[in-house]
Structures are given as C-alpha cells and as structure tokens.
Motif scaffolding. Structure first.
Motif, PDB file in Angstrom:
ATOM      1  N   ASP A 129       3.866  63.767  13.570  1.00  0.00           N
ATOM      2  CA  ASP A 129       4.433  63.236  12.228  1.00  0.00           C
ATOM      3  C   ASP A 129       5.480  64.176  11.713  1.00  0.00           C
ATOM      4  O   ASP A 129       6.424  63.412  11.022  1.00  0.00           O
ATOM      5  N   LEU A 130       5.323  65.389  11.681  1.00  0.00           N
ATOM      6  CA  LEU A 130       6.707  66.099  11.121  1.00  0.00           C
ATOM      7  C   LEU A 130       8.004  65.977  11.903  1.00  0.00           C
ATOM      8  O   LEU A 130       9.100  65.666  11.301  1.00  0.00           O
ATOM      9  N   LEU A 131       7.850  65.809  13.138  1.00  0.00           N
ATOM     10  CA  LEU A 131       9.119  65.502  13.761  1.00  0.00           C
ATOM     11  C   LEU A 131       9.938  64.017  13.578  1.00  0.00           C
ATOM     12  O   LEU A 131      10.923  64.010  13.435  1.00  0.00           O
ATOM     13  N   ARG A 132       8.789  62.990  13.229  1.00  0.00           N
ATOM     14  CA  ARG A 132       9.430  61.872  12.831  1.00  0.00           C
ATOM     15  C   ARG A 132      10.036  62.010  11.420  1.00  0.00           C
ATOM     16  O   ARG A 132      10.964  61.544  11.022  1.00  0.00           O
ATOM     17  N   ARG A 133       9.329  62.878  10.555  1.00  0.00           N
ATOM     18  CA  ARG A 133       9.683  63.010   9.273  1.00  0.00           C
ATOM     19  C   ARG A 133      11.184  63.805   9.083  1.00  0.00           C
ATOM     20  O   ARG A 133      11.807  63.363   8.158  1.00  0.00           O
TER      21      ARG A 133
END
Length: 258
Positions: free
Chosen positions: A133-137
């Motif tokens: 999720d963080l990498l997408r954000r």
C-alpha cells in the motif's frame, strides 16, 4: 499542557550554538518550521546545514540553546529522542539495510509481532500488506513485491521506501538531506513528488539540496546559512529568483526577505 511558546510552529530552535573544540559550527542560530510547511535549507559546504540538522535529529548534542517541538522544550540526546518526537531524517544514502526486503526496511526496529510477544514471530503478512500500500501511495507504479531486497532497487525507489517509512510512522517532520543526489531525471521528479505528497498528507519537511532548482520546485520558504549563521530565513521562492538566492548563499548581497 505546556504553554505554546513557539507561536504555533511545529519546530523552533532558539539561540543554538555548537562547538567542536574551539571551532564554532553553529553561531546563535534561530530556526523554525511551521506545521505542514516545507522549508528549503540552503548554503555552501561548511555553512552549517548538516550540523544544524544533526542537532535537530539527535545525532549531535547542542552546546547551548533550546529546541521546542509543538511548543514544548525537549532534550535531543539521541536519534531515538528525535524519533519519539515525530522527527525522521532521510539521508542521501537512505539509511536502508540493502540485504533486507522492502517490508523489513519499512518496519526496521518496529516490526509488528504476531501472537505472543514472547515467541517474537514477525507478522510478515501484515508487513507485506502495508508495504504494498505504501509503495503505491508514494508513486511507485510498477508492481514490486514487498519481499524484494533493497539492493535490487534503483536509487529513486530506495528513496521512496525511506520516505514511505517516515510517512507510515506518522512523523510530523521529515528531514531530507540531499535526497536527489546521484538520481536520474525521472527518479528526481519522483522524489520531489514525494515531498509534495508529504505536505498534502499533513507532514512538515526540511529539504536540503545543492540543486537550488529542485528546492524552488517544492518549498514554501527558503532559509540560507553561511559560516554557521542564518543570513536569511524568510525567502519566498515565488517572489524571488534563483539568481538572487544564489547571491545570498555566496554573500554577494544581504538577501531578500518577504
């Protein structure tokens, strides 16, 4: 509740002095960062930028002076103290462990535990979910498994992981020390985008870079240091040219303030 002596600033450093033996690296420095503000910290090599940041991040003990965080006077005796106050520092080398995975680096030292803490079992599924999720954000569009070792990532992707870690742990202040050095054009734009996203997510940032054009693209206010002193602390990049700021850095003129 402590009285807010900072006038609403997130960070205020007052009358900061730092000596290394007889050499004075910081000379009566007053420095502030507002809430949800991106401050560009500029100056030639030896101006005192790194020393000031190391004092704020707990890597160096101040010789004299006061540091306030959210209106409360704090003692920065170590980097652990700074992290506890919501201050995360991202250095040029990202301070990542290259042999470990993206997920492990995101939680380094703060890994979630599954079941009884006595057995110390890492919650790998939770770590992988959060990492994805963080990498997408932070704007890494291609699908990179959270199990990927840091050593196989590009420079820009490593910076993204470091910034994502600071954002996930709800740091109020993210300090970026030369984050665009040795990066390609696309990766540099990615890092600058991450800085803008940090502000939009409610974080404050201190952005240090030799490339003044990068600073102009993302900061709200520019502070210039020279020979251990702050010589300009309220330069508006929207109302000032790059050439004018370069003159302040080199000492060719007193400098614009707005």
């Amino acid at each position: 509740m402590a009285q807010d002596v900072t006038g609403g600033d997130l960070i205020r450093m007052e009358h900061i002095n730092k000596f290394f033996g007889r050499v004075q690296a910081l000379d009566d420095v007053n420095f502030r960062v507002g809430r949800r503000e991106i401050v560009g910290l500029l100056g030639d090599n030896g101006a005192g930028k790194s020393t000031l940041i190391k004092v704020l991040s707990g890597a160096l003990r101040v010789t004299s002076g006061d540091i306030f965080v959210r209106g409360k006077r704090v003692e920065m005796r170590s980097t652990t103290d700074a992290i506890a106050e919501g201050i995360e520092t991202i250095y040029q080398d990202s301070a990542l462990v290259t042999q470990l995975s993206i997920a492990r680096n995101l939680f380094l030292g703060r890994e979630p535990i599954k079941g009884l803490r006595f057995f110390n079992r890492l919650d790998s599924a939770r770590m992988d979910e959060v990492a994805g999720d963080l990498l997408r954000r932070v704007g890494i569009g291609k699908s990179i498994p959270a199990s990927t070792p840091i050593s196989s990532l590009s420079g820009g992707e490593r910076q993204a992981v470091a910034i994502a870690r600071a954002m996930y742990f709800d740091s109020d202040l993210i300090i970026l020390d030369e984050p665009t050095n040795n990066l390609g054009v696309a990766e540099t734009q990615g890092v600058l985008r991450f800085v803008r996203n940090a502000r939009d997510s409610g974080h404050s940032c201190i952005f240090i870079a030799h490339n003044i054009h990068h600073v102009f693209q993302v900061v709200d206010r520019i502070v210039v240091m020279r020979r251990g002193k702050i010589v300009a602390d309220d330069i508006d990049p929207k109302a000032t040219s790059v050439a004018e700021v370069e003159n302040v850095i080199t000492g060719d003129l007193a400098g614009p303030t707005h």
